[in-house]
Design a protein around this motif. Structure first.
Motif, mmCIF file in Angstrom:
data_model
loop_
_atom_site.group_PDB
_atom_site.id
_atom_site.type_symbol
_atom_site.label_atom_id
_atom_site.label_comp_id
_atom_site.label_asym_id
_atom_site.label_seq_id
_atom_site.Cartn_x
_atom_site.Cartn_y
_atom_site.Cartn_z
ATOM 1 N N VAL A 1 0.103 3.990 8.348
ATOM 2 C CA VAL A 1 1.095 4.945 8.842
ATOM 3 C C VAL A 1 2.183 5.174 7.799
ATOM 4 N N ASN A 2 2.688 4.108 7.204
ATOM 5 C CA ASN A 2 3.750 4.237 6.209
ATOM 6 C C ASN A 2 3.250 4.887 4.921
ATOM 7 N N ALA B 1 2.967 10.039 1.407
ATOM 8 C CA ALA B 1 2.208 11.184 0.898
ATOM 9 C C ALA B 1 2.766 12.501 1.436
ATOM 10 N N ILE B 2 3.050 12.535 2.734
ATOM 11 C CA ILE B 2 3.549 13.758 3.368
ATOM 12 C C ILE B 2 4.932 14.121 2.829
ATOM 13 N N ALA B 3 5.798 13.132 2.676
ATOM 14 C CA ALA B 3 7.161 13.382 2.218
ATOM 15 C C ALA B 3 7.191 14.018 0.831
ATOM 16 N N LEU B 4 6.193 13.721 0.009
ATOM 17 C CA LEU B 4 6.149 14.247 -1.357
ATOM 18 C C LEU B 4 5.379 15.562 -1.455
ATOM 19 N N GLY B 5 4.965 16.098 -0.312
ATOM 20 C CA GLY B 5 4.272 17.381 -0.321
ATOM 21 C C GLY B 5 2.765 17.280 -0.295
ATOM 22 N N GLY B 6 2.249 16.071 -0.119
ATOM 23 C CA GLY B 6 0.807 15.895 -0.046
ATOM 24 C C GLY B 6 0.300 16.072 1.372
ATOM 25 N N CYS B 7 -0.970 15.744 1.576
ATOM 26 C CA CYS B 7 -1.550 15.799 2.918
ATOM 27 C C CYS B 7 -2.326 14.514 3.174
ATOM 28 N N ALA B 8 -2.627 14.265 4.444
ATOM 29 C CA ALA B 8 -3.360 13.060 4.832
ATOM 30 C C ALA B 8 -4.584 13.447 5.644
ATOM 31 N N LEU B 9 -5.720 12.843 5.309
ATOM 32 C CA LEU B 9 -6.949 13.021 6.076
ATOM 33 C C LEU B 9 -7.211 11.732 6.843
ATOM 34 N N ARG B 10 -7.108 11.789 8.165
ATOM 35 C CA ARG B 10 -7.397 10.620 8.991
ATOM 36 C C ARG B 10 -8.893 10.594 9.272
ATOM 37 N N TYR C 1 0.807 -1.222 0.000
ATOM 38 C CA TYR C 1 0.000 0.000 0.000
ATOM 39 C C TYR C 1 0.844 1.278 0.000
ATOM 40 N N PRO C 2 1.868 1.396 0.874
ATOM 41 C CA PRO C 2 2.689 2.621 0.839
ATOM 42 C C PRO C 2 3.314 2.877 -0.532
ATOM 43 N N SER C 3 3.769 1.813 -1.195
ATOM 44 C CA SER C 3 4.359 1.986 -2.526
ATOM 45 C C SER C 3 3.320 2.444 -3.545
ATOM 46 N N ALA C 4 2.094 1.947 -3.409
ATOM 47 C CA ALA C 4 1.025 2.353 -4.315
ATOM 48 C C ALA C 4 0.723 3.844 -4.179
ATOM 49 N N VAL C 5 0.723 4.329 -2.936
ATOM 50 C CA VAL C 5 0.491 5.758 -2.700
ATOM 51 C C VAL C 5 1.643 6.578 -3.273
ATOM 52 N N LYS C 6 2.871 6.128 -3.046
ATOM 53 C CA LYS C 6 4.036 6.832 -3.559
ATOM 54 C C LYS C 6 4.026 6.878 -5.090
ATOM 55 N N GLU C 7 3.707 5.759 -5.717
ATOM 56 C CA GLU C 7 3.686 5.712 -7.177
ATOM 57 C C GLU C 7 2.601 6.620 -7.755
ATOM 58 N N ALA C 8 1.452 6.679 -7.097
ATOM 59 C CA ALA C 8 0.387 7.564 -7.575
ATOM 60 C C ALA C 8 0.839 9.019 -7.516
ATOM 61 N N ALA C 9 1.532 9.373 -6.433
ATOM 62 C CA ALA C 9 1.990 10.758 -6.289
ATOM 63 C C ALA C 9 3.075 11.099 -7.304
ATOM 64 N N THR C 10 4.003 10.178 -7.517
ATOM 65 C CA THR C 10 5.133 10.475 -8.408
ATOM 66 C C THR C 10 4.784 10.329 -9.883
ATOM 67 N N GLN C 11 3.842 9.465 -10.209
ATOM 68 C CA GLN C 11 3.517 9.222 -11.616
ATOM 69 C C GLN C 11 2.328 10.028 -12.119
ATOM 70 N N LEU C 12 1.438 10.435 -11.221
ATOM 71 C CA LEU C 12 0.224 11.122 -11.664
ATOM 72 C C LEU C 12 0.195 12.608 -11.330
ATOM 73 N N TRP C 13 0.799 12.981 -10.227
ATOM 74 C CA TRP C 13 0.659 14.339 -9.707
ATOM 75 C C TRP C 13 1.765 15.251 -10.225
ATOM 76 N N SER C 14 1.393 16.497 -10.538
ATOM 77 C CA SER C 14 2.373 17.470 -11.033
ATOM 78 C C SER C 14 3.141 18.148 -9.910
ATOM 79 N N GLY C 15 2.781 17.889 -8.653
ATOM 80 C CA GLY C 15 3.525 18.434 -7.524
ATOM 81 C C GLY C 15 2.916 19.716 -6.979
ATOM 82 N N SER C 16 3.250 20.037 -5.736
ATOM 83 C CA SER C 16 2.664 21.204 -5.089
ATOM 84 C C SER C 16 3.088 22.513 -5.748
ATOM 85 N N ASP C 17 4.242 22.521 -6.437
ATOM 86 C CA ASP C 17 4.691 23.740 -7.106
ATOM 87 C C ASP C 17 3.751 24.155 -8.232
#
Length: 333
Positions: A190-191, A196-205, A133-149
């Motif tokens: 948690v992981n 998500a946070i490390a890449l500039g995203g946010c988390a909703l618990r 699961y953590p890798s899936a979240v990371k891949e979605a952020a790095t492959q799909l998202w243009s970044g917070s900038d």
């Protein structure tokens, strides 16, 4: 003399035919390439995971005035539910709204992907569908998202179950979470948050999610009348309607990365109840009229009581509040 330098009529015909054939082949090759080339993605907002939460979010985004100019792509693992998702999201909406929504598999999206394609991405697929699961979240952020900038957000929907507290403590956004090393159940969440946070995203618990026919109340009333409900009857449960969870994700997109980047939020209706309270509230709704009593509780009286969520800071930061202020209110509407 001139015959040395001037082509005969036959030569001219042969040369013209060869030239026409060459042009025709070039045209066909160009057309073939155009047809086989992947079509670019025109959507700039992606929802990864189109279950109950994802479809509610897509529907709310399409109808919200702040997103009227945005096109939305729902992303799934397979095509099995695509028709149902379109029906749930679009219903009887007009063609203009329908043209702003598409649903694709992740494979389809990545085959059309050319650079960071989406300004905003919400990852709300559950961990049950992934080996890592953590890798899936990371891949979605790095492959799909243009970044917070780029001015967009990456929103990951996590769970309030990551908190340590278990004996009636009040927890908030900064409360300690379970140690992934000693709590494998919460480790994936948690992981995944950390990625998500490390890449500039946010988390909703999110608190425990429900609809009229989906949630702990449905299972307890329909499946536990004889076997009993595990856990103490006064055990604390924090709840959140699926539509309110979706609106919280929408609120995170609205405030943008200047507010949400690298932040964690706690989302609930703000009115914790108990296991018995959940059953008693559900029994007030005609959907559960055939059940006449709360099932017995078989948990130890001295078992863990659970946690009380305090998400007031999150509500303020996201400028959000739930439509349904409590589970009991929802069931008695």
């Amino acid at each position: 003399f001139f015959s040395v330098f001037t082509a005969t009529d036959t030569d001219r015909c042969t040369m013209a035919s060869a030239l026409l054939l060459s042009l025709l082949l070039m045209t066909l090759s160009s057309s073939s390439h155009a047809f086989s080339a992947p079509q670019p993605i025109t959507s700039d907002l992606a929802i990864v995971g189109c279950g109950v939460l994802g479809t509610s979010l897509c529907k709310q985004l399409l109808s919200h005035p702040d997103f009227a100019s945005r096109s939305i792509t729902g992303i799934t693992k397979s095509t099995g539910r695509h028709d149902a998702i379109r029906e749930q999201v679009l219903g009887g909406e007009n063609d203009d709204v329908g043209q702003r929504f598409q649903v694709l598999t992740m494979e389809d999206v990545l085959s059309q992907y050319n650079g960071h394609s989406f300004k905003d991405v919400v990852f709300c697929a559950p961990p049950s569908g992934f080996d890592d699961y953590p890798s899936a979240v990371k891949e979605a952020a790095t492959q799909l998202w243009s970044g917070s900038d780029s001015g967009g957000s990456f929103v990951f929907t996590s769970s309030g179950g990551v908190y340590e507290g278990a004996d009636g403590e009040v927890v908030n956004e900064s409360s300690p979470t379970s140690d992934p090393e000693t709590n494998p159940r919460s480790a994936r969440m948690v992981n995944a948050e950390k990625e998500a946070i490390a890449l500039g995203g946010c988390a909703l618990r999110l608190a425990g999610l429900y609809t009229l026919e989906r949630g702990a109340h449905n299972y307890w009333l329909e499946k536990c009348s004889e076997t009993g409900i595990q856990g103490r009857e006064d055990g604390i449960v924090n709840l959140l309607n699926y539509d309110d969870a979706a609106s919280a994700a929408l609120a995170a997109l609205r405030v943008g990365p200047s507010v949400n980047s690298k932040h964690t939020y706690l989302i609930s209706d703000g009115n914790p109840t108990t296991r018995r309270g959940i059953c008693e509230s559900a029994l007030k709704n005609e959907r559960y009229a055939q059940f006449t009593a709360v099932p017995p509780f078989v948990g130890k009286a001295d078992g863990p009581r659970g946690k009380v969520y305090d998400g007031s800071k999150s509500n303020e930061a996201l400028r959000w509040k739930p439509r349904y202020s409590s589970f009991d209110e929802f069931m008695t509407m």
